[in-house]
Scaffold this active site. Sequence first.
Site, PDB file in Angstrom:
ATOM      1  N   ASP A 256       2.449  -6.284   2.595  1.00 19.63           N
ATOM      2  CA  ASP A 256       1.208  -5.634   3.041  1.00 19.63           C
ATOM      3  C   ASP A 256       1.528  -4.426   3.917  1.00 19.63           C
ATOM      4  O   ASP A 256       0.754  -4.073   4.811  1.00 19.63           O
ATOM      5  CB  ASP A 256       0.279  -6.605   3.766  1.00 19.63           C
TER       6      ASP A 256
ATOM      7  N   ASN B 235      -6.474   0.368  -3.315  1.00 19.62           N
ATOM      8  CA  ASN B 235      -7.530   0.826  -2.385  1.00 19.62           C
ATOM      9  C   ASN B 235      -7.305   2.274  -1.949  1.00 19.62           C
ATOM     10  O   ASN B 235      -7.220   2.585  -0.766  1.00 19.62           O
ATOM     11  CB  ASN B 235      -7.660  -0.117  -1.175  1.00 19.62           C
TER      12      ASN B 235
ATOM     13  N   ARG C 279      -0.533   4.427  -0.833  1.00 20.91           N
ATOM     14  CA  ARG C 279      -1.374   5.639  -0.684  1.00 20.91           C
ATOM     15  C   ARG C 279      -1.109   6.606  -1.843  1.00 20.91           C
ATOM     16  O   ARG C 279      -0.640   6.201  -2.898  1.00 20.91           O
ATOM     17  CB  ARG C 279      -1.165   6.316   0.678  1.00 20.91           C
TER      18      ARG C 279
ATOM     19  N   HIS D 138      -1.711 -12.233   1.705  1.00 23.44           N
ATOM     20  CA  HIS D 138      -1.394 -12.183   3.138  1.00 23.44           C
ATOM     21  C   HIS D 138      -2.116 -13.267   3.936  1.00 23.44           C
ATOM     22  O   HIS D 138      -2.932 -12.976   4.806  1.00 23.44           O
ATOM     23  CB  HIS D 138      -1.654 -10.799   3.737  1.00 23.44           C
TER      24      HIS D 138
ATOM     25  N   HIS E  59      -8.273 -10.630  -1.130  1.00 24.93           N
ATOM     26  CA  HIS E  59      -8.301 -10.445   0.335  1.00 24.93           C
ATOM     27  C   HIS E  59      -9.253 -11.512   0.865  1.00 24.93           C
ATOM     28  O   HIS E  59     -10.465 -11.397   0.727  1.00 24.93           O
ATOM     29  CB  HIS E  59      -8.783  -9.040   0.715  1.00 24.93           C
TER      30      HIS E  59
ATOM     31  N   LEU F 273      -5.270  -6.337   9.165  1.00 23.82           N
ATOM     32  CA  LEU F 273      -6.216  -7.337   8.675  1.00 23.82           C
ATOM     33  C   LEU F 273      -5.599  -8.091   7.506  1.00 23.82           C
ATOM     34  O   LEU F 273      -4.960  -7.457   6.666  1.00 23.82           O
ATOM     35  CB  LEU F 273      -7.524  -6.669   8.234  1.00 23.82           C
TER      36      LEU F 273
ATOM     37  N   HIS G 124      -0.573   4.083   8.164  1.00 22.78           N
ATOM     38  CA  HIS G 124      -1.648   4.917   8.729  1.00 22.78           C
ATOM     39  C   HIS G 124      -0.969   5.886   9.687  1.00 22.78           C
ATOM     40  O   HIS G 124      -0.114   5.464  10.483  1.00 22.78           O
ATOM     41  CB  HIS G 124      -2.641   4.071   9.539  1.00 22.78           C
TER      42      HIS G 124
ATOM     43  N   ALA H 198      -6.759  -0.562  10.467  1.00 27.30           N
ATOM     44  CA  ALA H 198      -5.973  -1.792  10.320  1.00 27.30           C
ATOM     45  C   ALA H 198      -4.800  -1.552   9.396  1.00 27.30           C
ATOM     46  O   ALA H 198      -4.966  -1.022   8.304  1.00 27.30           O
ATOM     47  CB  ALA H 198      -6.857  -2.898   9.757  1.00 27.30           C
TER      48      ALA H 198
ATOM     49  N   HIS I 182       0.860  -1.197   0.000  1.00 27.42           N
ATOM     50  CA  HIS I 182       0.000   0.000   0.000  1.00 27.42           C
ATOM     51  C   HIS I 182       0.891   1.241   0.000  1.00 27.42           C
ATOM     52  O   HIS I 182       1.644   1.458   0.951  1.00 27.42           O
ATOM     53  CB  HIS I 182      -0.906   0.011   1.236  1.00 27.42           C
TER      54      HIS I 182
ATOM     55  N   LYS J 144      -7.705  -6.627  -7.864  1.00 25.43           N
ATOM     56  CA  LYS J 144      -7.798  -6.989  -6.451  1.00 25.43           C
ATOM     57  C   LYS J 144      -9.240  -7.146  -6.006  1.00 25.43           C
ATOM     58  O   LYS J 144     -10.059  -6.250  -6.197  1.00 25.43           O
ATOM     59  CB  LYS J 144      -7.109  -5.902  -5.614  1.00 25.43           C
TER      60      LYS J 144
HETATM   61  C1  NCD Z   1      -4.689  -2.406   4.509  1.00 27.85           C
HETATM   62  C2  NCD Z   1      -4.730  -0.880   4.369  1.00 27.85           C
HETATM   63  O1  NCD Z   1      -4.512  -0.192   5.359  1.00 27.85           O
HETATM   64  O2  NCD Z   1      -4.948  -0.391   3.248  1.00 27.85           O
HETATM   65  N1  NCD Z   1      -4.732  -2.743   5.890  1.00 27.85           N
HETATM   66  C3  NCD Z   1      -4.309  -3.891   6.458  1.00 27.85           C
HETATM   67  O3  NCD Z   1      -4.521  -4.107   7.652  1.00 27.85           O
HETATM   68  N2  NCD Z   1      -3.643  -4.806   5.775  1.00 27.85           N
HETATM   69  C4  NCD Z   1      -5.789  -3.021   3.733  1.00 27.85           C
HETATM   70  C5  NCD Z   1      -5.626  -4.520   3.590  1.00 27.85           C
HETATM   71  O4  NCD Z   1      -4.775  -4.990   2.855  1.00 27.85           O
HETATM   72  O5  NCD Z   1      -6.401  -5.265   4.220  1.00 27.85           O
HETATM   73 ZN    ZN Z   2      -3.099  -5.098   1.871  1.00 32.06          ZN
END
Ligand code: NCD
Ligand code: ZN
Length: 346
Positions: free
Chosen positions: A249, A44, A20, A176, A138, A221, A253, A265, A18, A101
Amino acid sequence: METPRTLTLIRPDDWHLHLRDGAAMAAVLPATARQFARAIVMPNLKPPVVTAQQAQAYRDRIVGALPPGSDFTPLMTLYLTDTLPPTEIARAKAAGVVAVKLYPAGATTHSDAGVTDMRRVAPTLEAMQRAGLLLLVHGEVTDPSVDVFDREAVFIERVMQPLRRDFPALKVVFEHITTREAARYVADSDENTAATITAHHLLYNRNAIFMGGLRPHYYCLPVLKREVHRQALIGAATSGSRKFFLGTDSAPHAAALKEASVCGAGCYTAPAALELYAEAFEAAGALDKLEAFASFNGPDFYGLPRNRGSVTLRREPWQLPETVPFGDAQLKPLRGGETLNWRLVT
Ligand code: NCD
Ligand code: ZN
């Protein structure tokens, strides 16, 4: 076997990341570009990446934010919604998108646009199977009556098995994985099914979330599971099977949002991703299996060339910074402020 002082691998890739967007992306991208040659970039965003054109524009923003001299290629994905038209798949393929995805609606961070019923996306999956785009999954059901710790195992029965039956030629990555059930399912499945495994699920079981108090930075998650499951993941990653490969993964945040009454998460592992994997493989006495897991199995499954060049890890204690800048905010990497035993040599 005595632990070597250094470990040299063909350059690895991160098959689940991720990044962002905007200032947040610019803040985290250098950490990944330093460690990996390529990464599968999750779609996402808010709003999600749902067209070939959006994926191309997102790739351009990532490439534009790379530090000068980086040698890093983002591999782009689309976000599967109930209404992603099959006609978008050919455009995506032509634009260099490699995968789509699947987030079950509501399963995780920014997944409200996800799929509500697999029957709705059958024509799109058909088109992907024809075009050779991979499906990244996922793997958790969102049924509120299913215990959070059982959602991955239940997903295998309710979604994976019918999906594999209906689209046998579609390449599927169970992303994951966190359970013994998923590791076994993937190991026993045919050559079109593979899985990524994160460093944190190899290193920790669910006790980590509750060590001396609630630890938001260990909440992701799918959530960390019991020790038997961690052991099964270690077994899978070090088994020599070509179906398992590296996907961090890493999911940044802002610290203020993690340390809040409702904590998002995601674990941010990019700054020391390879170091964390090396620690897990070393503890399992399987450092000799790390290169295939990190550098060979992923490209082989995706049908992409393996990288040239190499990276070297040295056994040398160093302290990972507790916080790093994240646009206007701060980010706390997993294990920040602690000593790590492996260090990537630059
Ligand atoms: C991911 C996210 O923050 O975009 N969070 C996570 O806990 N892995 C989303 C995801 O892959 O589930
Ligand atoms: Zn992820």
